[in-house]
Scaffold this active site. Structure first.
Site, PDB file in Angstrom:
ATOM      1  N   ALA A  55       0.836  -1.137  -0.004  1.00 24.51           N
ATOM      2  CA  ALA A  55      -0.029   0.073   0.052  1.00 24.51           C
ATOM      3  C   ALA A  55       0.810   1.327  -0.042  1.00 24.51           C
ATOM      4  O   ALA A  55       0.237   2.339   0.123  1.00 24.51           O
ATOM      5  CB  ALA A  55      -0.972   0.081   1.354  1.00 24.51           C
ATOM      6  N   ALA A  56       2.076   1.264  -0.140  1.00 22.48           N
ATOM      7  CA  ALA A  56       2.911   2.463  -0.366  1.00 22.48           C
ATOM      8  C   ALA A  56       2.502   3.267  -1.562  1.00 22.48           C
ATOM      9  O   ALA A  56       2.291   4.590  -1.373  1.00 22.48           O
ATOM     10  CB  ALA A  56       4.500   2.099  -0.590  1.00 22.48           C
ATOM     11  N   GLY A  57       1.989   2.575  -2.696  1.00 19.09           N
ATOM     12  CA  GLY A  57       1.602   3.317  -3.984  1.00 19.09           C
ATOM     13  C   GLY A  57       0.308   3.915  -3.536  1.00 19.09           C
ATOM     14  O   GLY A  57      -0.040   5.117  -4.109  1.00 19.09           O
ATOM     15  N   ASP A  58      -0.474   3.310  -2.713  1.00 22.48           N
ATOM     16  CA  ASP A  58      -1.941   3.706  -2.289  1.00 22.48           C
ATOM     17  C   ASP A  58      -1.636   5.120  -1.291  1.00 22.48           C
ATOM     18  O   ASP A  58      -2.567   5.940  -1.471  1.00 22.48           O
ATOM     19  CB  ASP A  58      -2.845   2.802  -1.611  1.00 22.48           C
ATOM     20  CG  ASP A  58      -3.216   1.595  -2.724  1.00 22.48           C
ATOM     21  OD1 ASP A  58      -3.424   1.818  -3.874  1.00 22.48           O
ATOM     22  OD2 ASP A  58      -3.393   0.577  -2.309  1.00 22.48           O
TER      23      ASP A  58
END
Length: 302
Positions: free
Chosen positions: A245-248
């Site tokens: 979830a780093a991209g989110d």
């Protein structure tokens, strides 16, 4: 306000030294059940980053549904647009290796029941400055929401559509015509364009949408726009524990920064700081930083 039309999944996360090979059984060191889904993750990330956020999506009538709804509400997200449908909620089976790399299998569940925004969703989108979209819902639903943002509020002064093209699949022209900003990682950018070099992929994507942000993990992020601006924001050096979830987190924080009027450079710096903070902790929604943490890291970096 920021609207998020997207998926909500319960993440079933196993932590291992090394992911198993086909046919191999290994022993994990920990297991956690964490609310997630790209849509819900982006909603929580944006709310913690200081945005006023409404989530539009679906959960099942199983044991996971109330937990997903509660996680969103607990982060300050407006959940009036979360509907309950018969059957299981979406789930994601995630294996996280030591060092933070992960592999994910998503089973859509209730997310697959969405065919487009409801009348109430349309009203919420019409009041929003940005609409965050991903591709864990049926494509017809994503296209309908994107087109609605332009039709209801006007393409120039209304709701800006920010698309995370994940999972990476071919994108219909109708969707691309409605998108203002596309935010792929370098793998997704390569799949969409057939170009392995992220800078080349960025240029190709600018033929399709007005603004592009390509995230590069530990190498930062690239930005380009049709008016000729090109930027590279270095990543904040961190020891990654879990990159789930780093991209989110990046996308949610980016939406907040843009709706607050930050320019491309400031928005990239803000989003990169939020993503860096998230990878220092285990989990998806549980790892996302709050606004004071992000502001502090941004100040430390300038």
């Amino acid at each position: 306000m920021i609207s998020v039309f997207g998926s909500a999944n319960m993440d079933l996360v196993a932590y291992v030294a090394q992911a198993p090979k086909p046919g191999e059984t290994i022993t994990g060191r920990a297991f956690r059940t964490i609310p997630g889904g790209k849509g819900a993750n982006q909603a929580i990330a944006a709310a913690r980053a200081g945005g006023q956020v409404a989530f539009l999506g679906a959960v099942g009538d199983d044991a996971f549904g109330p937990g997903l709804r509660a996680a969103l509400a607990g982060a300050g997200v407006d959940t009036r647009g979360v509907r309950t449908v018969p059957g299981p909620s979406g789930v994601a089976h995630i294996v996280v290796q030591d060092g933070g790399d992960n592999s994910i299998i998503v089973v859509p569940g209730a997310n697959g029941a969405l065919t487009g925004p409801s009348a109430e969703d349309a009203e919420t989108i019409g009041r929003s400055r940005a609409l965050l979209l991903q591709l864990e819902l049926p494509m017809e639903a994503v296209v309908a929401a994107a087109c609605l943002a332009g039709a209801v509020t006007g393409a120039v002064t209304g709701t800006e559509v920010i698309l995370t093209p994940a999972p990476a699949v071919p994108l219909p022209a109708e969707l691309l015509d409605a998108v203002g900003v596309i935010v792929p990682n370098e793998h997704e950018a390569a799949v969409l364009t057939g170009r392995d070099d992220p800078r080349d992929a960025l240029e190709a994507l600018l033929d399709l949408v007005p603004e592009v942000v390509v995230t590069l993990g530990a190498r930062g992020a690239l930005y380009g726009s049709r008016d000729g601006v090109r930027l590279h924001e270095p990543a904040v050096p961190v020891r990654a524990v879990d990159t789930t979830a780093a991209g989110d987190t990046f996308a949610g924080a980016l939406a907040v920064a843009r709706t607050e009027g930050l320019g491309p450079e400031g928005a990239l710096r803000f989003a990169s700081a939020a993503a860096a903070l998230s990878v220092r902790r285990e989990g998806a929604s549980t790892s996302m930083p709050h606004r004071p943490e992000i502001d502090r890291l941004v100040r430390d970096r300038t």
